[in-house]
Structures are given as C-alpha cells and as structure tokens.
Motif scaffolding. Structure first.
Motif, short mmCIF file in Angstrom:
data_model
loop_
_atom_site.label_atom_id
_atom_site.label_comp_id
_atom_site.label_asym_id
_atom_site.label_seq_id
_atom_site.Cartn_x
_atom_site.Cartn_y
_atom_site.Cartn_z
N SER A 108 0.84 -1.21 0.00
CA SER A 108 0.00 0.00 0.00
C SER A 108 0.86 1.25 0.00
CB SER A 108 -0.93 0.01 1.22
OG SER A 108 -0.21 0.38 2.38
N PRO A 111 1.07 -0.95 7.59
CA PRO A 111 1.27 0.17 6.66
C PRO A 111 -0.08 0.84 6.37
CG PRO A 111 2.34 -1.82 5.83
CD PRO A 111 1.49 -2.23 7.01
N ALA A 112 -0.11 2.15 6.36
CA ALA A 112 -1.37 2.86 6.12
C ALA A 112 -1.97 2.41 4.80
CB ALA A 112 -1.11 4.35 6.11
N GLY A 113 -3.27 2.49 4.72
CA GLY A 113 -3.96 2.09 3.50
C GLY A 113 -4.56 0.71 3.61
N GLY A 119 1.37 3.13 2.28
CA GLY A 119 0.71 4.19 3.04
C GLY A 119 -0.34 4.93 2.24
N LEU A 120 -0.62 4.44 1.04
CA LEU A 120 -1.60 5.11 0.19
C LEU A 120 -2.94 4.39 0.30
CD1 LEU A 120 0.74 5.53 -2.90
CD2 LEU A 120 0.27 7.22 -1.09
N GLN A 121 -4.01 5.12 0.00
CA GLN A 121 -5.33 4.58 0.26
C GLN A 121 -5.95 3.83 -0.91
OE1 GLN A 121 -7.69 7.92 1.91
NE2 GLN A 121 -8.16 6.35 3.45
#
Lengths: 362, 418
Positions: A304, B256-258, A306-308
């Motif tokens: 990811s 991890p973000a997301g 850290g991406l949505q």
C-alpha cells in the motif's frame, strides 16, 4: 529421490529406443521436425532441431515461424526472440479474444537474451534461457532450458535459478541485475486461467501486426493462414488490435490499458491468480472501481505504501498502482514475478495515464 | 508433468505385474524426500516440490535451513511437508532475493504441513490459494526482532480455499494479520497462539468458520471477523468464535497505512466488521481496554477512512450477531499509541472508562431486533450504541439488545490430520 529419477531415465531410454528411431526417419521424409511428444522434455534444446547453423544465431528451421507482439510483457529488459512450430497437417483455430486454440503438438518457443549494448546490437548478446510451451494431450506443458556460457546449447532445467547479467542500457549507463529463471511451478504464477496453464502472448490482438519475414513483410495473422498454422481468421478490418505501448502516435488510454492488460491482466483477472484482490486489469474491464480507481487494497501489506487507493485520478504519486510498479522491494513490487528492475518506460506511461484521469476519491 | 505421470503409470503397471508374481502386496512406490539443514539447497528442495507425486513426503530434519527464494508448490494432491517440530525446524528467508512469500502453495488439495516454522519471509510466511483440504499443524510463522511495518503482511495465509485447518500454530510479528483466512469456506482455526501482530487472527469474506481455543496476546486486535466490498465472495457468514483467550491486545498498530487493519484501534479484543451470522461465546476477554468487543459497520470505517465503494451485492452492515457467556474484564489504562478510529472512540470517554461492548448502531434498515445484535447472559453488559447514523448520539442502554437467539450449527471440515 534419485531412485525415482533413475527409473524415469530408464523408461525414457527404453521408450526413446522404441519410438525415436522410426519417427525420425518418417519425419525426414515429410520435412518436418522429428519431435516425439511422448519423449519430452529432451535433455537439450538442440535435440528439437528448431534452429539451423550456430544455435546462438537462432536461425529458425523450415516451418519454425518467428513472430512478434504489439506490446510484450516486460521481463527485466530481456529481449525475446519468439517462434512457433505446429506439426505438419495440423492447424490452430482463430479466437478473437483468448489465446488461439492450438492443436496437439504445437510448440511455442521463447528465447530470452540481453544485447551487450542496447544502443548497438552488433556488440553481441547473451542468451539466457529458452522457454517452451508444448501442447501435450489437451494440456500445455512448460519446459525450460538454460543456455550455457559458450552459447552452444541449452540444458533442461526444472528449478531455474538466478543469473547475474550486465548490459549497457539505452541511455548508455551500465546496468546489471540478477535475472530470475522461473522454476516449473512459477510458470503457472502467470500462465494460469482458472488453474489451467495457457499461453499468454499469441492472442489475435497482440499478433495483429506486420512482420519482416525473409520473403517480405506481411501481417502475422495472414502469414499464419498462409502457413496453414491458423484457420477461421476474419478479414483484416475485423481483427482486434492491441496498442503498441511505446508508440506516442497511439492514444494514451489505449496504450496504458494495453500495457496493463499485457503486464497485469493475466493475474488481475476474474479467473487469474490475483482474483483474490478484486482488482481486474484486463483490456475489457470497464468498471472503474474494479480497475482500481478509488478502490482500497484488500491484501496489499507493504504494497500500500501508506496510500489509500489503487488509482487516484490525477494523482499518480498517490496511487498504489504507480507505487508498486515503481519499486523493486519483493513484498511491494508488481508484478511480483519476472521482474527485479523497474520498467521506466512503463512506469512513465502509467504515470501519464493516471495524471490525466479526471475525478477524485472523496 | 504429463510425461512423468505416464511413466509413473507404466512403472506402476510393471511393478504390480512383477510383484504379483511374487506375492500379493503391491510395491510401495512413494518417495520420501529428506533434507538436512547442513546440506539442503534451495534447488534440491524446490526440485523435490516439483517432482513430488501423490503419496510422497517432504521431510526436513531439525536445524535452520536458509533459502533465498520462495519455495513453491503447484497442483499437487496428498502433499505432506513436515519438520522435526515447530521449534526444531526453522526455514529461514532472511536473505530472500526473489518471491513475495516464504512458501507458496497453489491449486493443491489435501495438503498437510506439520512441525516447522517459517522465519523472516520477505512478504507473507505461507500463502495457499485455490486449495481444498489444507492443514497447518504446529506450524509457525515469525518475524524476529522488534516488530515493524517492514515485516511481512500475513503469517499463515490461506485464501480462496475450502476446508482449512489451522491447529496448534504460532505467529508473531505480522504487519497485517498473523493468521489470515480470506475468501474461504469451511474453516477451523484452533489451539493456536498469536502475539505482537497487528491482527492476531482475521477471518475475512469467508463462510463457515470455527475459531476456538486460541490465545491472542499483545496484538493490536485479537480476533477480527471482517467482510469487505469488491470481492467475489462477499457477505460471508456463519462464524463461531468461542473459548478463546484474548488478553492485553494493546500493541500499537504498525500496519502500513492504506490497509484496512490499519484502522483497528489498539486495545481491541474482538472486532466484527460488516459480518453476518457470528456467534461469540465463552471467550475470556481481559484488558482489551478500548474495544473489548466491537460490532461495526463498513459505513463507519469508510466514513472515518474517506473510502467509497461500488458493489451492489455488498451489505455493509453487521447482521445476526450473537454474543453470550463471555467473561470480560478491563481497566482504564489506555494504549499509548492509537489509530484514528481508536482516537475517535476514546474521545467519547476521556477518563478511559470505555464500555466492554461498542456497537456503531448503523443498521441494515431492512432488519431489526434479534436479527441485528443479540447480547445474552453476559455478567457484565457495559454497552454503548454509538448511533453513528444519527449524529453519534451515544446511548448506553443495552436493553434493546438483550435477547435470545438460536445457536449456530457447528461446521465440520475435511482436511488432513497428522
């Protein structure tokens, strides 16, 4: 474990003695390759007699037909020399969408090599491996050969390996990487539709292009018809065509969607190995969410970044698709097989494509 | 390969013909591929995994084996991979340069893994897809050292499988879920221990699971039963979660973000997200101080995370959740690091005195009463309905949800046993 292999070896020898000799004579008469399906895999690539003269020149024998694709799968910048051989008297049936329906005995031959200097092919090359897909019974069998250093022949390999290669890149920089030759199981990591092993490249849309044959330039599908390799081919205006991903004259969306189809769509497909992700990247997928637009990941882990969302329209830097293409970390990078370096041109294409998509995810 | 199978068939015929001349017992043609830590190479082990035929066995001796690529298995039946014990045989992938898993098993049926640990895989520990009948017995997946978001996502990871048996296993350090069963049907996860993962055990978009006798300690969240949109199997149902011990699951969330588990509050015992037909009973839930048991709709996760979805088949609500006979206790000590969702919850209870049960109250408008949430025979019924669909007008009255509900039937599975 060796006992079983020895037994196999014995039986291969016995069957070989019974079958090869008469068949070889028979095949000499009709001018086709003396390949006996039941005896495959042969120990060496030379045993198939696909090539004449020096093996490393890859000069095809009669009826071993070279072909090319509009947009190839990226494999660490390896170049590919592709050929197909169909036994005399048999013909594949055209399919508009899927791989052609090839007859028993068809062999698809793909040689992977690196020019020493990408800016100057006359500086020689190193052939690393040759992969065969053989239509045996009703199923395709993957068979791999690893080339020797002397480039005189290639030897059968079940387990593949990692080979250090170096080359001068298009931009003149010196590059190197560990090129991964897949093992037998890894073949199905990509060549897999509903758990059936299938060829990926030879689809109508990707074959539909001109090729410079020894005897002149011709549309590949027409050549295949002329060779009796293919039947039921529609007229030239009724054939689908894939984009050439790096031809700026073609429309950007078409190029990007073709690139994704060829490089991702075999897994990211409702029947492919990545179906668990809910992300489909085939050329015919029209649902924006399923294509990744504003879709959160399912099981991306580090991927990811850290991406949505898979794709954020207008924001390639915030799109997981771009992030994962632009990485060589094992648990981040996509595709996860067959790549250890970034495909700069492909990444740029997807960057440009996402950048011009309209809309937002909020 | 077809050729090998044909030859083996021939061999079998010959073998039977010969042996029948001598006596009536057929010759055993199965092979055991045995590997010792001091001599085994990646190529040898991978070759065995390719040559493996029905009835063969792959056996690792004690010690640490080092590998640099994923070990892969494809299209096998009656596969056995065993070691000398979960703490004795370590398959180490610290120096991995190729592949996104330690072991990857695809399209294989009746698979038994027994008595070894996969260590420091670059991505997932053991991933199995499109398998029917797969058992992890006394199998470990660990990431050593301080836990970090650079650890692999999933420890034991069957997905798109049927008849999954995870028994007496151990997972530590996964940056998503220690034991993750996704898009699968007929599942047992039992007698296992999960520590210092983001999610201890997660059952996602699956049907017919039994999660019991497990211990989840110091994960961010102990057990998650989730259902997400956009997948072929949505609206999973029929999960029984019982006799588990969930204690001090207050690890900082290091996903991890997301990733969806990145939203799970630190301090979560059991979280049920948009799942259907879940029975949670006889669990001991101790010091999971933010959300002992949470019953949450996908709407809330989506609203807090800025997510949208397009899936007309997907029902974003929890339905038929039955919680009874659990032993729950907690303190007002709150985890030091918190996620957005955790902070959102804690903000309502700044003294740290959160109720055991947190229900977001965003219900399927087509359902009511016991068909939504039933709490029964709980000694301690501290409860809050967040009324997330009505401006978060908190209501701590549990009475509307005290009811009886029929028990779910037990799910049996058909997977190999050691």
């Amino acid at each position: 474990m060796w006992i079983k292999m020895l037994r196999w070896g014995l039986f291969m020898m016995i069957i070989g003695m019974i079958v090869i000799i008469p068949n070889a004579c028979q095949n000499d008469e009709d001018g086709d390759l003396p390949i006996v399906l039941e005896n495959l895999p042969y120990d060496n690539l030379s045993d198939y007699q696909f090539f004449t003269g020096d093996m490393s020149d890859l000069m095809p024998a009669d009826r071993v037909l070279p072909y090319d694709l509009n947009t190839p799968l990226f494999s660490d910048y390896a170049q590919k020399a592709r050929f197909i051989w169909i036994p005399k008297g048999r013909t594949a049936t055209y399919s508009d969408h899927d791989a052609m329906d090839f007859p028993l005995g068809t062999i698809i031959i793909k040689n992977f090599y690196f020019d020493n200097d990408f800016t100057n092919p006359s500086q020689g090359r190193r052939i690393l491996e040759t992969r065969l897909l053989v239509k045996q019974d009703t199923a395709w069998q993957p068979i791999s050969y690893v080339w020797n250093e002397a480039q005189t022949d290639a030897e059968f390999s079940l387990v593949g390996g990692d080979i250090l290669v170096d080359w001068t890149h298009y931009d003149g920089t010196e590059r190197s990487t560990y090129y991964h030759i897949p093992n037998r199981n890894e073949c199905t990591g990509c060549h897999n539709l509903d758990n059936v092993l299938l060829p990926l490249g030879p689809k109508a849309r990707n074959l539909n292009k001109d090729y410079d044959y020894e005897d002149g330039t011709m549309n590949q599908l027409d050549k295949w018809v002329e060779m009796d390799y293919l039947q039921n081919v529609p007229g030239i205006g009724s054939r689908p065509r894939a984009a050439v991903y790096d031809d700026p004259a073609e429309e950007l969306n078409f190029r990007a969607r073709t690139y994704l189809d060829v490089n991702c769509g075999h897994c990211h497909n409702p029947l492919g190995p990545a179906k668990n992700t809910g992300l489909t990247l085939t050329i015919e997928e029209m649902d924006s969410y399923t294509l990744g637009i504003c879709k959160p990941p399912i099981a991306a882990g580090q991927g990811s970044g850290g991406l949505q969302f898979g794709i954020v329209p207008g924001e390639p830097e915030n799109s997981i698709m771009h992030y994962r293409m632009n990485s060589t970390e094992l648990d981040v990078m996509m595709p996860e097989l067959g790549r250890s370096v970034n495909h700069d041109e492909g990444i740029q294409l997807i960057y440009d494509w996402i950048a011009q998509l309209e809309g937002d995810c909020n | 390969m077809i050729k090998f199978r044909n030859l083996l068939g021939l061999l079998a015929i010959v073998a039977i013909a010969i042996s029948s001349c001598k006596d009536d017992t057929p010759e055993d043609t199965s092979t055991t591929y045995t590997f010792e830590a001091s001599t085994a190479t990646q190529a040898d082990v991978q070759e065995a995994m390719i040559l493996f035929e029905d009835g063969d066995k792959i056996v690792f001796g004690p010690g640490t084996f080092t590998f640099t690529s994923t070990l892969s298995v494809d299209s096998k039946t009656n596969l056995v991979i065993e070691g000398a014990g979960m703490n004795e045989t370590i398959l180490d992938f610290t120096d991995q340069i190729s592949g996104a898993e330690g072991i990857k098993i695809t399209n294989s049926d009746m698979v038994l893994m027994n008595g070894f640990t996969v260590q420091n895989a670059e991505g997932d520990g053991i991933k199995a897809t499109d398998c029917e009948g797969i058992t992890f017995y006394q199998v470990g997946a660990v990431w050593t050292g301080d836990v970090s978001q650079d650890n692999g996502a999933y420890g034991l990871y069957p997905v798109l499988c049927k008849h999954v048996n995870i028994d007496d296993c151990y997972v530590r350090g996964a940056s998503d879920a220690g034991i993750y069963v996704g898009q699968s049907e007929f599942i047992h996860v039992k007698n296992s221990r999960v520590e210092e993962n983001v999610a201890g055990i997660e059952i996602e978009n699956s049907k017919f699971s039994e999660v019991f006798n497990n211990t989840a300690m110091n994960n961010t969240g102990g057990i998650l039963i989730f259902d997400l949109p956009g997948l072929t199997l949505v609206n999973g149902n029929h999960h029984r979660v019982y006799n588990n011990t969930l204690s001090s699951n207050s690890h900082p969330n290091f996903a991890p973000a997301g990733n969806i588990v990145g939203s799970v509050p630190s301090g979560t015992g059991i979280m049920i997200l948009a799942a259907k037909e879940v029975e949670v009973f006889n669990n001991t839930i101790t010091n999971n101080n933010v959300m002992g048991i949470g019953v949450i709709s996908y709407n809330v996760v989506a609203a807090l995370g800025g997510l949208t979805w397009e899936d007309e088949n997907y029902i974003p609500y929890c339905e038929q959740i039955h919680i009874h006979d659990n032993t729950m206790s907690r303190t007002n000590d709150l985890p030091t690091e918190q996620t957005d969702m955790g902070n959102f919850l804690v903000a309502f209870y700044s003294d740290g005195d959160l109720p055991h049960f947190i229900y977001d109250g965003w219900e399927n408008p087509d359902l009511a009463g016991a068909n939504v949430l039933c709490i029964e025979n709980q000694a301690n019924e501290d409860f809050v309905d967040l009324n997330a669909d009505a401006g978060f007008a908190l209501n701590e009255d549990v009475t509307p949800y005290l009811c009886q509900h029929e028990r779910l039937s037990e799910t049996s599975i058909n997977a190999p046993t050691p």
